[in-house]
Design a protein around this motif. Structure first.
Motif, mmCIF file in Angstrom:
data_model
loop_
_atom_site.group_PDB
_atom_site.id
_atom_site.type_symbol
_atom_site.label_atom_id
_atom_site.label_comp_id
_atom_site.label_asym_id
_atom_site.label_seq_id
_atom_site.Cartn_x
_atom_site.Cartn_y
_atom_site.Cartn_z
ATOM 1 N N ASP A 15 0.745 -0.799 0.042
ATOM 2 C CA ASP A 15 -0.110 -0.195 -0.220
ATOM 3 C C ASP A 15 0.700 0.991 0.102
ATOM 4 N N PHE A 16 0.027 2.048 -0.365
ATOM 5 C CA PHE A 16 1.072 3.782 -0.308
ATOM 6 C C PHE A 16 0.038 4.050 -0.143
ATOM 7 N N VAL A 30 -3.278 3.938 -1.898
ATOM 8 C CA VAL A 30 -3.173 3.010 -2.991
ATOM 9 C C VAL A 30 -3.322 1.544 -2.558
ATOM 10 N N ARG A 31 -3.632 1.007 -2.933
ATOM 11 C CA ARG A 31 -3.756 -0.262 -2.684
ATOM 12 C C ARG A 31 -3.105 -0.682 -3.977
ATOM 13 N N ALA A 32 -1.748 -1.163 -4.215
ATOM 14 C CA ALA A 32 -1.256 -0.983 -5.949
ATOM 15 C C ALA A 32 -1.424 -2.670 -5.830
ATOM 16 N N VAL A 33 -0.274 -2.994 -4.216
ATOM 17 C CA VAL A 33 -0.369 -4.755 -5.078
ATOM 18 C C VAL A 33 -1.336 -4.877 -3.769
ATOM 19 N N GLN A 34 -1.998 -6.155 -4.484
ATOM 20 C CA GLN A 34 -3.093 -6.807 -3.132
ATOM 21 C C GLN A 34 -2.641 -8.737 -3.134
ATOM 22 N N LYS A 56 2.062 -3.381 -11.540
ATOM 23 C CA LYS A 56 3.348 -4.383 -11.733
ATOM 24 C C LYS A 56 4.860 -3.493 -11.590
ATOM 25 N N SER A 57 4.642 -2.357 -11.502
ATOM 26 C CA SER A 57 5.838 -2.384 -11.575
ATOM 27 C C SER A 57 6.527 -1.941 -9.873
ATOM 28 N N THR A 58 4.727 -1.784 -9.449
ATOM 29 C CA THR A 58 5.124 -1.726 -7.826
ATOM 30 C C THR A 58 5.359 -3.131 -7.161
ATOM 31 N N LEU A 59 4.913 -4.056 -8.036
ATOM 32 C CA LEU A 59 5.117 -5.740 -7.665
ATOM 33 C C LEU A 59 6.869 -5.334 -7.792
ATOM 34 N N ALA A 60 6.859 -5.788 -8.641
ATOM 35 C CA ALA A 60 8.420 -5.779 -9.160
ATOM 36 C C ALA A 60 9.590 -5.493 -8.140
ATOM 37 N N ARG A 61 9.392 -4.100 -8.182
ATOM 38 C CA ARG A 61 10.311 -3.356 -6.681
ATOM 39 C C ARG A 61 9.648 -3.491 -5.767
ATOM 40 N N ASP A 284 -10.391 3.692 -9.794
ATOM 41 C CA ASP A 284 -9.081 4.563 -9.243
ATOM 42 C C ASP A 284 -8.364 3.500 -7.795
ATOM 43 N N PRO A 285 -7.203 3.372 -8.205
ATOM 44 C CA PRO A 285 -6.468 1.948 -6.972
ATOM 45 C C PRO A 285 -6.816 2.310 -5.130
#
Ligand code: ADP
Ligand code: ADP
Ligand code: SF4
Ligand code: MG
Ligand code: MG
Lengths: 329, 326, 276
Positions: A15-16, A30-34, A56-61, A284-285
């Motif tokens: 989350d951000f 922001v729930r970028a990856v859940q 996708k990028s958040t998952l990678a990072r 909106d995430p």
């Protein structure tokens, strides 16, 4: 040996905080990856697709621990590196996973010569190596990616986009990692250059047994390079399957919509499936829809989809899907 | 039919034309768009596609100069027009939309204002007449609730919606030719599909001619009548869309097709084209693709290949095909 | 790449460079040659206007103003260089760390800088001088501290901008230590904007030194300082208005020179960047 699991995530979430106003108060997240579960086998390529903003990028990072996950596990050879604080991510972990970024212009320091850029990982990881040994290794790695070692004296701006991407790959290779994460690494390249770089990725995998986490919004590219594919939407896994199963036997409505939107080069004997035009854009995430996150755009959505979130369930060998009403198999 | 024909003959646009090594962004370009049809101009970045579009609308950068050739739109000779004359035909005869929908709209004006302003100025429409037409246009480009969209500011719209507004804006003053420069490159595939569908619908309904510029051969198949493949400042192959995909003839076109991964083909290693595009300040003599071409032979390095008809309505510039005498 | 357009003539840079160069030359010459001894009094030649013997005239003690202006250049350059070095060093350290690390470090450092900025610059300098006493070095230190907040802001925004860029992320995935990322990767990229800030600060430092010395709090006797010369000249303005000319022009040219140099450098860099 080929099915040996190298990397696995369990319930990975990131989350951000959303900050607003004068005092930057946190007003939401922001729930970028859940709750992402994924598995990458040794020598395999896991392709990750989804529209931009799907996480996708958040998952990678998060996996490479540029970010500290909100919850969940990242298992590298069984060791959970997800719960380690940033200071405990030591060089032995860093050396095993490296990343190649999308933009070949911002991923190389414009003020460093190529040689310096490639030497730095060695300086950090092998402080006792002498400069002659470093030079040999840097030259080797330049040759591996198809560049003349003499080019090491130049600065990044003296190279084209494709050559810069080769340099970025070379930098990732100097530490001899097991896993290479490519985040849209061919997306900004022209098609003929893209083919060259994809070829390089394939060659490296064959020669060194590298495993890839290959992120792209381009399904054709992902189909070309992957052994497994994971489809993401709004931070969540929608469908995952071995490559051929996914491309010929997808069962998720979102996968179907993505596939049908891909522009096709006409080919004799191939009938293109009808377009399913998705209406609107990604929600909106910071405010993901209740129930199935895809229901606002799904043409098959029913009352149940608006209320209850479908669980990720296995429907075939290695084939998982999160949908109440899977397409006919 | 509203559309007009466009004919470009032997166009050359150079930068620093008065210096030793001019940058030949366009050199020897020939192109024809019959009235009411869509032509896709395809090629890799830097080959001169955007400059071609800008030349037609008379907006090339100041350092660039048309050193030869002609551009005929309907019965206007664009290269001979003054800035005043050009500004009169912009919007009303020819309009252009760009890749970046974020920067093409004024953030401080409502969508409605931006649409009607153009019509009031260029066509002398009254406020209410312009408003009516603005609503129709937004409807044409797929807005379900045009009345509401008219009052919105650009930041409220997503990238795909903005690009559709750009299409409406371009069509506002009833041009006879629409130039769309990479209109979907910055968008996701799903949104790209929406925008392309809207573009095709709008062009069909209004009957205007279109020049669709793209680097992606795959997007043209559903929308273009003809395709021109551009390389290093000139067109190397020109055919109907069906012809081009059924019988790609220029080694560069073939190379491009072999380099694109697709959803339909068997998965085999991609064939890439070695090397990169030549520096436009030092174009190779002869066929500009020769340094990268696996089939190049002696004549290729000597002179520029002339057009050869390899099928009905299918022309190629390549020495592999018999050169017709003039 | 191939966009080899000739750079526009950068008037700011040329002019700034000439002015600063001219003053630097005068100052350098002062080490080997001065028309008169700076402290040599001549009762017979007091309050003179410009003449062949004294190009800029003489002061109330009959000392040669040109010689004193040339010698005063040493003080100006010394104070300026010292102040700018202090400002750049601490400004970059504070701003860079705040920008790169973010979080509470950023919060703390920047609140501190805000606090410092809340005092008008001259007052900050006055407080410092009240604490450490007047003198050339102390003046330079005071002015240096005064310029830290402004420079730290510039450093902070530069580091903030670069901390998310891909090559910095790549360095993090390699495991490059934080200080090395800050100084080897980010600093060279923000250096140009810091150099510009330094150049503008230099002009400001000269002006502040002049003001402090004018107030009698800066550079002390017997070192000639342009600011103090100006103040002294004011005392006998009615007897010899020409005496204000030398130090006045020197200060103006110096401040203007560094201002033009800073702006010119910015233009040059912008032009270069738009060409890349
Ligand atoms: N550093 C960040 N702070 C806040 N939100 C972020 C940050 N990085 C990404 N996001 C948000 O997370 C979501 C997923 O973004 P991203 O991972 O970049 O998706 P993708 O790579 O699939 O396009 C987006 O809504 C994005 O705005
Ligand atoms: N302002 C300019 N000055 C010099 N050369 C330019 C300028 N703008 C474009 N060019 C050159 O023109 C060529 C064609 O550019 P462009 O039409 O934008 O290509 P495309 O749209 O096909 O990517 C490029 O190689 C570029 O170097
Ligand atoms: S769960 Fe419902 S809304 Fe979600 S994808 Fe399946 S059918 Fe569509
Ligand atoms: Mg991304
Ligand atoms: Mg372009």
């Amino acid at each position: 040996m080929s099915n040996q699991v190298l990397l696995e995530t369990r319930g990975l979430s990131m989350d951000f905080p959303v900050k607003k106003g004068l005092f930057q108060r946190t007003v939401g997240k922001v729930r970028a990856v859940q709750e992402v579960d994924l598995t990458l086998g040794r020598g395999q390529t896991l392709g990750i697709v989804g529209e931009s903003g799907s996480g996708k990028s958040t998952l990678a990072r998060t996996i490479i621990r540029l970010l500290t996950p909100t919850s969940g596990q990242i298992l590298l050879d069984g060791q959970d590196i997800g719960s380690l604080p940033p200071s405990r991510i030591d060089l032995s972990i860093r050396a095993r996973m490296q990343m190649v970024f999308q933009d070949p212009y911002s991923s190389l320091n414009p003020r460093q010569r190529i040689y310096k850029i490639l030497e730095e990982p060695l300086e950090v990881h092998q402080p006792f190596m002498n400069s002659g040994q470093r030079r040999t290794l840097v030259n080797e790695v330049l040759q591996t990616v198809g560049l003349d070692p003499d080019l090491g004296r130049r600065f990044p701006h003296q190279f084209s986009g494709g050559q810069r991407q080769r340099i970025a790959i070379a930098r990732a290779l100097t530490l001899n990692p097991d896993i290479l994460i490519a985040d849209e690494a061919v997306s900004s390249l022209d098609v003929s250059i893209q083919a060259q770089i994809l070829g390089l990725f394939e060659k490296l995998q064959a020669e060194r047994g590298l495993s890839y986490l290959f992120i792209s919004h381009d399904l054709s590219v992902v189909r070309h390079i992957s052994t497994q594919v994971l489809v993401m939407y709004l931070g969540r896994v929608m469908e995952t399957a071995p490559r051929d199963t996914l491309f010929t036997g997808y069962r998720h409505p979102y996968t179907q919509a993505l596939m049908s939107a891909v522009p096709r080069v006409p080919k004799e004997g191939v009938t293109v499936p009808p377009r399913i035009l998705l209406k609107d854009d990604l929600p909106d995430p910071a405010n993901p829809p209740e129930g199935c996150v895809f229901h606002t755009r799904c043409v098959y959505a029913q009352e149940l989809c608006r209320k209850v979130r479908p669980k990720v369930t296995e429907i075939g060998p290695g084939h998982k899907i999160a949908c109440h009403f899977p397409l006919e198999g | 039919m509203k559309g007009k024909s466009l004919k470009i003959t032997d166009l050359a646009l150079w930068f620093n034309a008065d210096r030793p090594n001019p940058i030949k962004a366009i050199d020897g370009l020939n192109l024809e768009i019959p009235a009411g049809t869509t032509l896709a101009l395809v090629g890799e970045s830097g080959c001169g596609k955007t400059m071609t579009g800008l030349s037609i609308i008379g907006l090339t950068p100041a350092a660039g100069e048309v050193v030869r050739g002609s551009i005929t739109l309907g019965d206007h000779e664009v290269t001979a027009m003054s800035e005043r004359e050009l500004s009169k035909i912009r919007g009303t005869e020819v309009a252009m939309i760009f890749q970046e929908p974020m920067t093409s709209l004024n953030p401080l004006m409502t969508i409605g204002k931006q649409l009607t302003e153009a019509m009031e100025v260029q066509l002398g429409f009254s406020r209410s007449r312009a408003n009516d037409r603005a609503r129709d246009l937004l409807h044409l480009v797929g807005f379900a609730n045009p009345r509401q969209t008219l009052g919105d500011y650009p930041h409220r719209l997503s990238g795909g919606m903005r690009q559709r507004v750009m299409i409406a804006l371009a069509l506002a003053c009833e041009p006879s030719l629409l130039i769309a420069d990479e209109p979907t490159t910055a968008l996701d595939v799903t949104i790209q599909a929406q925008v392309l569908a809207v573009l095709r619908h709008a062009v069909t309904v209004t009957g205007i001619s279109m020049l669709l510029i793209t680097h992606d051969l795959a997007v043209v198949s559903n929308i273009a009548d003809r395709v021109a493949v551009m390389y290093s400042g000139s067109v190397v192959e020109n055919a109907t869309t069906t012809q081009l995909f059924a019988d790609p003839s220029h080694p560069y076109t073939r190379g491009l097709l072999a380099a694109i991964p697709t959803l339909d083909r068997e998965i085999v290693p991609l064939r890439s084209i070695p090397g990169g595009v030549p520096d436009p300040a030092h174009l190779p003599v002869g066929c500009r693709f020769a340094p990268r071409c696996s089939q190049a032979f002696e004549p290729c390095g000597v002179s520029f290949p002339r057009a050869t008809n390899v099928g009905t309505d299918h022309r190629v510039h390549c020495f592999l095909y018999p050169q017709e005498s003039k | 790449m191939n966009t080899s357009l000739t750079p526009r003539l950068n008037l700011n840079l040329v002019l700034g460079f000439s002015l600063v160069g001219f003053l630097a030359l005068l100052t350098l010459v002062s080490f080997v040659y001065l028309p008169y001894d700076v402290n040599e009094m001549n009762a017979a030649a007091r309050y003179q206007g410009p003449s062949a013997g004294h190009w800029l005239g003489t002061d109330n003690f009959g000392r040669d103003i040109l010689s004193r202006v040339m010698h005063g250049g040493r003080t100006a350059f010394l104070v300026g260089t010292l102040a700018v070095s202090i400002g750049l060093f601490f400004g970059t350290l504070v701003g860079g760390t705040a920008g790169y690390l973010g979080g509470w470090v950023d919060e703390l450092f920047m609140r501190l800088m805000d606090g410092l900025l809340a005092f008008p610059g001259l007052i900050t300098a006055l407080i410092v001088i009240a604490l450490v006493g007047p003198g050339t070095f102390n003046t330079a230190i005071a002015i240096g501290i005064m310029s830290v907040p402004a420079i730290s802001r510039i450093a902070r925004s530069g580091f903030l901008q670069y901390k998310t860029i891909d090559f910095v992320q790549a360095a993090r995935t390699i495991g490059v230590p934080t200080w090395q990322i800050m100084f080897r990767h980010i600093l060279p990229n923000v250096a140009s904007s810091l150099v510009i800030a330094g150049s503008l600060t230099f002009g400001g430092a000269i002006l502040t030194e002049a003001s402090l010395s004018y107030l009698g709090l800066g550079v002390q006797l017997p070192d000639p300082s342009w600011g103090r010369m100006l103040r002294e000249a004011q005392g006998y303005f009615t007897r010899n208005p020409w005496a204000t000319l030398g130090p006045g022009i020197a200060i103006t040219l110096m401040v203007l020179g560094f201002y033009l140099l800073g702006n010119g450098t910015r233009d040059a860099l912008q032009q270069k960047e738009s060409h890349l």
